[in-house]
Design a protein around this motif. Structure first.
Motif, short mmCIF file in Angstrom:
data_model
loop_
_atom_site.label_atom_id
_atom_site.label_comp_id
_atom_site.label_asym_id
_atom_site.label_seq_id
_atom_site.Cartn_x
_atom_site.Cartn_y
_atom_site.Cartn_z
N THR A 114 0.83 -1.21 0.00
CA THR A 114 0.00 0.00 0.00
C THR A 114 0.86 1.26 0.00
O THR A 114 0.59 2.21 -0.75
N VAL A 115 1.90 1.27 0.81
CA VAL A 115 2.80 2.42 0.83
C VAL A 115 3.45 2.60 -0.55
O VAL A 115 3.48 3.71 -1.11
N ALA A 116 3.94 1.51 -1.13
CA ALA A 116 4.55 1.60 -2.46
C ALA A 116 3.55 2.08 -3.50
O ALA A 116 3.88 2.91 -4.36
N SER A 117 2.33 1.60 -3.42
CA SER A 117 1.29 2.00 -4.37
C SER A 117 0.99 3.49 -4.27
O SER A 117 0.94 4.20 -5.28
N VAL A 118 0.80 3.98 -3.05
CA VAL A 118 0.45 5.39 -2.86
C VAL A 118 1.62 6.30 -3.25
O VAL A 118 1.42 7.32 -3.94
N VAL A 119 2.82 5.94 -2.86
CA VAL A 119 3.99 6.77 -3.18
C VAL A 119 4.22 6.83 -4.69
O VAL A 119 4.44 7.90 -5.26
N THR A 120 4.15 5.68 -5.36
CA THR A 120 4.37 5.69 -6.81
C THR A 120 3.23 6.38 -7.55
O THR A 120 3.47 7.08 -8.54
N ALA A 121 2.00 6.22 -7.07
CA ALA A 121 0.88 6.93 -7.70
C ALA A 121 1.06 8.44 -7.56
O ALA A 121 0.82 9.20 -8.51
N ALA A 122 1.51 8.90 -6.40
CA ALA A 122 1.76 10.33 -6.18
C ALA A 122 2.88 10.83 -7.10
O ALA A 122 2.78 11.92 -7.69
N PHE A 123 3.92 10.03 -7.25
CA PHE A 123 5.01 10.41 -8.16
C PHE A 123 4.50 10.52 -9.60
O PHE A 123 4.85 11.46 -10.32
N LEU A 124 3.65 9.59 -10.01
CA LEU A 124 3.10 9.64 -11.36
C LEU A 124 2.20 10.85 -11.57
O LEU A 124 2.19 11.43 -12.66
N VAL A 125 1.48 11.26 -10.54
CA VAL A 125 0.68 12.49 -10.61
C VAL A 125 1.59 13.68 -10.86
O VAL A 125 1.32 14.52 -11.73
N LEU A 126 2.68 13.77 -10.10
CA LEU A 126 3.62 14.88 -10.26
C LEU A 126 4.24 14.89 -11.65
O LEU A 126 4.38 15.95 -12.28
N LEU A 127 4.62 13.71 -12.14
CA LEU A 127 5.21 13.62 -13.48
C LEU A 127 4.20 14.03 -14.55
O LEU A 127 4.52 14.77 -15.48
N ALA A 128 2.96 13.58 -14.39
CA ALA A 128 1.92 13.94 -15.36
C ALA A 128 1.70 15.45 -15.37
O ALA A 128 1.62 16.07 -16.44
N LYS A 129 1.60 16.05 -14.19
CA LYS A 129 1.40 17.50 -14.11
C LYS A 129 2.57 18.25 -14.73
O LYS A 129 2.38 19.26 -15.40
N ALA A 130 3.79 17.75 -14.51
CA ALA A 130 4.98 18.40 -15.08
C ALA A 130 4.96 18.36 -16.61
O ALA A 130 5.54 19.24 -17.26
N GLU A 131 4.29 17.38 -17.17
CA GLU A 131 4.20 17.27 -18.63
C GLU A 131 2.91 17.87 -19.18
O GLU A 131 2.60 17.69 -20.36
N GLY A 132 2.13 18.55 -18.32
CA GLY A 132 0.91 19.18 -18.77
C GLY A 132 -0.24 18.21 -19.00
O GLY A 132 -1.19 18.52 -19.71
N LYS A 133 -0.16 17.06 -18.40
CA LYS A 133 -1.21 16.05 -18.53
C LYS A 133 -2.14 16.13 -17.33
O LYS A 133 -1.83 16.74 -16.33
N SER A 134 -3.25 15.46 -17.44
CA SER A 134 -4.16 15.34 -16.31
C SER A 134 -3.50 14.47 -15.24
O SER A 134 -2.80 13.50 -15.55
N ALA A 135 -3.75 14.80 -13.99
CA ALA A 135 -3.19 14.03 -12.88
C ALA A 135 -3.67 12.57 -12.93
O ALA A 135 -2.99 11.68 -12.41
N LEU A 136 -4.81 12.32 -13.54
CA LEU A 136 -5.38 10.97 -13.57
C LEU A 136 -4.92 10.14 -14.76
O LEU A 136 -5.15 8.92 -14.79
N GLN A 137 -4.30 10.74 -15.75
CA GLN A 137 -3.91 9.99 -16.94
C GLN A 137 -3.01 8.78 -16.66
O GLN A 137 -3.24 7.72 -17.24
#
Length: 137
Positions: free
Chosen positions: A16-39
């Motif tokens: 669960t910790v790994a899932s939440v941390v990696t999902a949060a990282f993917l949100v940040l990466l998506a936002k940095a690329e101008g994508k939706s946080a959910l993509q």
């Protein structure tokens, strides 16, 4: 508490910790690329919805729930061998735990990229411009 039950509970926590941390990282990466946080989460549902899942920008059950469920199940799955390894070996320093976690991560990546059929892996190739080249194959 017996060893198997303890390992199972620790697997749930670690995954669960790994899932939440990696999902949060993917949100940040998506936002940095101008994508939706959910993509990135939606892209993970590509095993069910095809490559177009990564283009879905809004939350819905079909993509977001399936995507996060898939992501979370994968994290739990890979936490299991890590926790089993820790249970069979004496306590270790944080540096050795990092080494062991890195080894499990490398094994997971090898399985995902070399064993699992392409349709079931590599969600990042549909979503990120800056993904490593192996993700965009």
């Amino acid at each position: 508490m017996n060893g198997l039950l303890k390992t199972g509970l620790l697997t749930g926590v670690t995954g669960t910790v790994a899932s939440v941390v990696t999902a949060a990282f993917l949100v940040l990466l998506a936002k940095a690329e101008g994508k939706s946080a959910l993509q990135p989460t939606n892209a993970t549902s590509h095993w069910l919805h095809g490559d177009k899942a990564g283009a879905v920008r809004k939350a819905d059950l079909a993509h977001t729930a399936v995507g996060f469920g898939t992501h979370h199940a994968s994290a739990i799955f890979w936490a299991a061998p890590f926790e089993a390894w820790l249970a069979r070996n004496p306590p270790r320093s944080p540096l050795l735990m990092l080494r062991d976690a890195s080894a499990v991560t490398a094994i997971a990546a090898a399985v995902d990229y070399l064993v699992v059929p392409k349709r079931l892996t590599r969600a990042g190739r549909q979503c990120f411009r800056s993904a490593p080249s192996q993700l965009r194959m």
